[in-house]
Write a protein that holds these residues in place. Structure first.
Motif, mmCIF file in Angstrom:
data_model
loop_
_atom_site.group_PDB
_atom_site.id
_atom_site.type_symbol
_atom_site.label_atom_id
_atom_site.label_comp_id
_atom_site.label_asym_id
_atom_site.label_seq_id
_atom_site.Cartn_x
_atom_site.Cartn_y
_atom_site.Cartn_z
ATOM 1 N N PRO A 1 0.818 -1.228 0.000
ATOM 2 C CA PRO A 1 0.000 0.000 0.000
ATOM 3 C C PRO A 1 0.846 1.271 0.000
ATOM 4 C CG PRO A 1 -0.950 -1.624 1.474
ATOM 5 C CD PRO A 1 0.362 -2.192 1.011
ATOM 6 N N GLU A 2 1.999 1.213 0.640
ATOM 7 C CA GLU A 2 2.858 2.402 0.697
ATOM 8 C C GLU A 2 3.544 2.701 -0.643
ATOM 9 O OE1 GLU A 2 2.944 -0.232 2.743
ATOM 10 O OE2 GLU A 2 5.009 -0.759 3.312
ATOM 11 N N ASP A 3 3.385 1.815 -1.622
ATOM 12 C CA ASP A 3 3.920 2.098 -2.959
ATOM 13 C C ASP A 3 2.971 2.975 -3.778
ATOM 14 O OD1 ASP A 3 5.104 -1.283 -3.088
ATOM 15 O OD2 ASP A 3 6.283 0.527 -2.693
ATOM 16 N N ALA A 4 1.770 3.197 -3.281
ATOM 17 C CA ALA A 4 0.806 4.016 -4.009
ATOM 18 C C ALA A 4 1.323 5.446 -4.153
ATOM 19 C CB ALA A 4 -0.531 4.011 -3.287
ATOM 20 N N ALA A 5 1.338 5.925 -5.386
ATOM 21 C CA ALA A 5 1.877 7.261 -5.671
ATOM 22 C C ALA A 5 1.722 7.541 -7.159
ATOM 23 C CB ALA A 5 3.361 7.326 -5.292
ATOM 24 N N VAL A 6 2.030 8.753 -7.533
ATOM 25 C CA VAL A 6 2.222 9.065 -8.947
ATOM 26 C C VAL A 6 3.685 8.775 -9.271
ATOM 27 C CG1 VAL A 6 2.142 10.818 -10.750
ATOM 28 C CG2 VAL A 6 0.408 10.798 -8.930
ATOM 29 N N TYR A 7 3.918 8.005 -10.300
ATOM 30 C CA TYR A 7 5.263 7.620 -10.690
ATOM 31 C C TYR A 7 5.686 8.430 -11.918
ATOM 32 C CZ TYR A 7 5.416 3.791 -7.387
ATOM 33 O OH TYR A 7 5.454 3.067 -6.227
ATOM 34 N N TYR A 8 6.879 8.977 -11.827
ATOM 35 C CA TYR A 8 7.408 9.836 -12.878
ATOM 36 C C TYR A 8 8.689 9.244 -13.462
ATOM 37 C CZ TYR A 8 4.385 13.410 -10.811
ATOM 38 O OH TYR A 8 3.312 14.112 -10.329
ATOM 39 N N CYS A 9 8.788 9.304 -14.764
ATOM 40 C CA CYS A 9 10.019 8.977 -15.459
ATOM 41 C C CYS A 9 10.840 10.256 -15.612
ATOM 42 C CB CYS A 9 9.662 8.399 -16.829
ATOM 43 S SG CYS A 9 11.058 7.967 -17.870
ATOM 44 N N ALA A 10 12.144 10.120 -15.510
ATOM 45 C CA ALA A 10 13.008 11.297 -15.582
ATOM 46 C C ALA A 10 14.282 10.965 -16.342
ATOM 47 C CB ALA A 10 13.357 11.776 -14.178
ATOM 48 N N ALA A 11 14.826 11.950 -17.003
ATOM 49 C CA ALA A 11 16.081 11.786 -17.731
ATOM 50 C C ALA A 11 17.097 12.798 -17.231
ATOM 51 C CB ALA A 11 15.855 11.966 -19.226
ATOM 52 N N ILE A 12 18.286 12.292 -17.013
ATOM 53 C CA ILE A 12 19.395 13.139 -16.568
ATOM 54 C C ILE A 12 20.601 12.823 -17.438
ATOM 55 C CG2 ILE A 12 20.793 13.872 -14.605
ATOM 56 C CD1 ILE A 12 18.037 11.486 -13.820
ATOM 57 N N TYR A 13 21.118 13.802 -18.129
ATOM 58 C CA TYR A 13 22.288 13.548 -18.952
ATOM 59 C C TYR A 13 23.500 13.301 -18.062
ATOM 60 C CZ TYR A 13 19.974 14.678 -23.340
ATOM 61 O OH TYR A 13 19.160 14.659 -24.437
#
Length: 124
Positions: free
Chosen positions: A87-99
């Motif tokens: 249950p604690e994994d519930a969230a909005v998940y974002y992908c991100a890019a870092i050069y």
């Protein structure tokens, strides 16, 4: 540059989901790809990263052994396999890019490009 996440949804405790992040316009081979999540009322936290070009993976302790990150150069896509969801994994998940190469999980302030996020809900 665009990063588009998909694969979020509702899962039961102990279940699995696989998130995808399709990128375009990115120098994919030079970009470390990270996944962050943000639960209501909490700060955005980095949970996984695959560094470029060495492909070294980093995980937050909260997801280590349950989540697995991957990337494919041909498809310019990253995935986050999430197993044994809690249950604690519930969230909005974002992908991100870092050069550039990463030596640890990146901080949100270090991200060059963000996706818009995908919602993960976990029922108990």
């Amino acid at each position: 540059v665009q990063l588009v996440e998909s694969g979020g949804g509702l899962a039961r405790t102990g279940g699995s989901l696989k998130l995808s992040c399709v990128t375009s316009g990115l120098a994919f081979r030079d970009a470390s790809i990270a996944w962050f999540r943000q639960a209501p009322g909490k700060e955005r936290e980095g949970i996984s990263c695959v560094s470029a070009p060495d492909l070294i993976q980093y995980y937050a302790n909260s997801v280590k052994g349950r989540f697995f990150i991957s990337k494919d150069y041909g498809e310019e896509t990253s995935w986050l396999q999430m197993n044994n969801l809690k249950p604690e994994d519930a969230a909005v998940y974002y992908c991100a890019a870092i050069y550039g190469r990463q030596s640890r999980l990146p901080q949100a302030s270090e991200v060059h490009f963000w996706g818009k996020g995908t919602l993960v809900t976990v029922s108990s």
